[in-house]
Structure formats: C-alpha cells, structure tokens
Design a protein around this motif. Sequence first.
Motif, short mmCIF file in Angstrom:
data_model
loop_
_atom_site.label_atom_id
_atom_site.label_comp_id
_atom_site.label_asym_id
_atom_site.label_seq_id
_atom_site.Cartn_x
_atom_site.Cartn_y
_atom_site.Cartn_z
N SER A 166 2.52 0.34 8.98
CA SER A 166 1.47 0.01 9.94
C SER A 166 0.08 0.01 9.32
O SER A 166 -0.89 -0.37 9.97
N ASN A 167 -0.03 0.45 8.07
CA ASN A 167 -1.32 0.52 7.38
C ASN A 167 -1.19 -0.17 6.03
O ASN A 167 -0.69 0.40 5.06
N ALA A 168 -1.64 -1.41 5.95
CA ALA A 168 -1.47 -2.21 4.74
C ALA A 168 -2.26 -1.68 3.55
O ALA A 168 -1.95 -2.02 2.41
N VAL A 169 -3.29 -0.85 3.80
CA VAL A 169 -4.10 -0.33 2.69
C VAL A 169 -3.81 1.14 2.42
O VAL A 169 -4.56 1.81 1.72
N ALA A 170 -2.72 1.66 2.98
CA ALA A 170 -2.44 3.10 2.93
C ALA A 170 -2.49 3.67 1.53
O ALA A 170 -2.96 4.80 1.33
N ASP A 171 -2.04 2.92 0.52
CA ASP A 171 -1.96 3.45 -0.83
C ASP A 171 -2.85 2.70 -1.82
O ASP A 171 -2.63 2.75 -3.03
N ARG A 172 -3.88 2.07 -1.30
CA ARG A 172 -4.83 1.39 -2.19
C ARG A 172 -5.95 2.35 -2.55
O ARG A 172 -6.60 2.94 -1.68
N PRO A 173 -6.20 2.54 -3.85
CA PRO A 173 -7.26 3.47 -4.27
C PRO A 173 -8.63 3.15 -3.66
O PRO A 173 -9.39 4.06 -3.32
N ALA A 174 -8.94 1.86 -3.51
CA ALA A 174 -10.24 1.50 -2.92
C ALA A 174 -10.33 1.97 -1.48
O ALA A 174 -11.41 2.38 -1.01
#
Length: 418
Positions: free
Chosen positions: A49-57
């Motif tokens: 449900s969170n497409a940026v969950a594991d993006r460092p930015a």
Amino acid sequence: MKHALLAAALALLLLTAFQPAARSWTPAERATLAALHIGRLDAPPADPSNAVADRPAAAALGRQLFFDARLSANDRVSCASCHAPERGFQDGRPLGEGLATGSRRTMPVPAASHASWFFWDGRKDSLWSQALGPLEDAAEHGANRVQLVRLLAEAYRPEYEALFGPLPPLAGLPAAAGPLGTPAERAAWARLPEAQQQAVDRAFANLGKAIAAYERTLMPGESRFDRYVAAVVGDRPADEAALSPAEVRGLRLFIGKAQCVSCHAGPLLTDQHFHNTGVPPRDPRRPDPGRSPAVARVLADPFNCLGRFSDAPPQHCEELRYIADDDPHLQAAFKTPGLRNVAERAPYMHAGQFATLEQVIAHYVSAPGAALGHSELARAGQRHAERAPIALGAAEAADLAAFLRSLSGPVCERGRPC
C-alpha cells in the motif's frame, strides 16, 4: 582403588561444572529460545500500500517530517514529542500528551513496521495510515489537511515532488481546512470541490507514507538476553554470563510456568494480536472497549489498504478483506505490546495503569475479572478455562521481573551507527 574412584568422581564433577549452560536446556527449550533471538527478525515485510516504503529518499524526507513541530496547530508538537528517540521512541507517560492529554499510552515505534494493525486497538491497517491519525487528532497535533499540504509546498516541495510528483495547486485553497478539524475548518473543507479535496487527501496520504518510510528504518538492537541465547543455541560458554542466575530462572518461567511466551512470542516478543486480560480501566465509569469498535473504524477509513490512496491492488489487502468483525473476544481487547526495552517503558498497559513490572506480573497472577468483556486469564479453581492459572511465588515473580529487565538494548536506525 578408593582414591582412583574419588579422583574420577572429582574429575567428573569439575567437568560438569564447566560445561556450557546450554546443557541445562532441553532441545525443545533451546528451539523456543532460538525463536526469540533478535537475529530471527527479518526485514520489515513489504507494504504494497506504500510504493515508497523502502526508498531511502522517502525515509530521508520522513525523518525530517518526524521531527518537524510545524506539523501541529501550535508549531510545538512533532512526532518525536511523544516518540522521543532518547526514550526509545515513546514518552514515559501514562497517557500521551500533545496539545492535550490523550486517553491511551503512547506505543513505541521501533519494529512497528512488522505489524498488521496499529494503535492499541488496531484502528489503522498500515504504518503510513497510522502516521496520519495523530496529525489531525485534537489532543495530539491538532493540525488540518490543507495546513499540512501548505507546509509540504513551502518547506519540502523538491523532496516531495521527486518522490510523488507535483503537489496540488494551492491557489484558491483556504488557509486551513479539513474534515476532522474545528467547525470552521470543517465548513471550509465542505466548500471545496471534490476534486480539490481528493488532491489534498492524496498529498496528505503521501506525507504519511514518507513518515512511515522513516519509521521502517527503526529496529531494536541486541540485548543481554540475545547474547545469552546465542551462547545457549551455539552450545558455547561465551556470553553465558550475560544473564544472572536470577534472570535465567526468570527466563525459564517466561517460556514455561508463567506462560508469557503464549502471547509474547517471536523475536519482537509479541504475537501482534489483541487480548482481553482483565486490565482495570483507568476510569471505572467508562471502561475502554478496545478492539471491538475499532474494526468498523478501520473498514471505513479512506486511508486503508483498499482505499483510493493506497498503492496496493485489492488482492494484496487480505488482512483487511478478511478482518474478523463479529468476534466477542474483541471486546476490551488490546494489542499485545512487544517486550523489547520493556524495562525502559514504564508505566504499563494501554493507559499506564501499572507503574512497575512487578505490578504487571501481580496482575497476571491474580487474574481479576474484566470490567468489560471476558478476560482470557484463568483464575485459581476456575473450570474449563482456556489456559491454566498462573501460579508464581514472590521469589519467582522477582526472578521474572529480573529477566524482563535483560531485554533492554539499543534502538538502531538503518544506515546509521547503532
């Protein structure tokens, strides 16, 4: 001959005395201990449900937002106000304190990303949706959605738009508006066209997703208990002295007679479920219903996994799709807290009802009836109970409390020294 036998007996005694402590645990017990070790903790499960969950930015943006007190009505309350790093990302108070006093205890953030349901009652189904709740709560941040989106535009536009695309146009928006704010803020929100409301809602949801990305980097580190378990499981004497004899006795009680591991299992020492254990209400006139009404709230939440602001396809929202909504055991049931760093988190229970670990243990031994719903704890002499009564003497209770204090360790942020 007598001297030879005596010498052999003495040699055997000395050999036994210096055998690793692992020898005193059965294979089944060693397997149980191994399952509790912090090394068994995997990376946080994916959050579709969170497409940026594991993006460092996203984590970098979320970290800035987490400590920004401008995400409040008075510019004084940040996420870190209640989830203070120096206190293990909680606040040490019986009830949360933001703009006003809340009705429940602040839950710690580290390893929250391993859960399926959030808050004591599970009224949110993702870490990013959970992050949104306090922002609009009048007793916590007391902010409103338009105010928060304006802050994103003024202070974080480049970071936000690199992750999520353009922010919604702010021209024509009132200074303050939101569906959960003051009467004036709600009226201003109602006057906005639906398309504008949805654009603000999406930016608001993305704010929560960035905060969640940062919170996913927070994990508990190694404790003395973990060092002891590593020695026991590895069948070596190194670090067996990490626990005192009293703490080892308490550990035996924890996985055995005291039945703690029934709910406090796995490397986070929680089953992530909800239980009614007869904890007395803070206000006897208004007992807290716990999980029961929260089911309807999470199903109706526009920011749940099945909502339009979720990045997950419906088939990835199984927890929500198959949620139990008619279980009588949910009445006055609260989430099992993890026990890592529990000694640093007094007072205890969902509203800080007990000041010490000793009081918590005494509650489970006495097993009082529930003020609302039905307690899962069995009392002495009770028939047909779900589990056996917990019978501990004073010395055993002291040993168990000693063991719980061995679970303290650092909180580690991925990418930074622990």
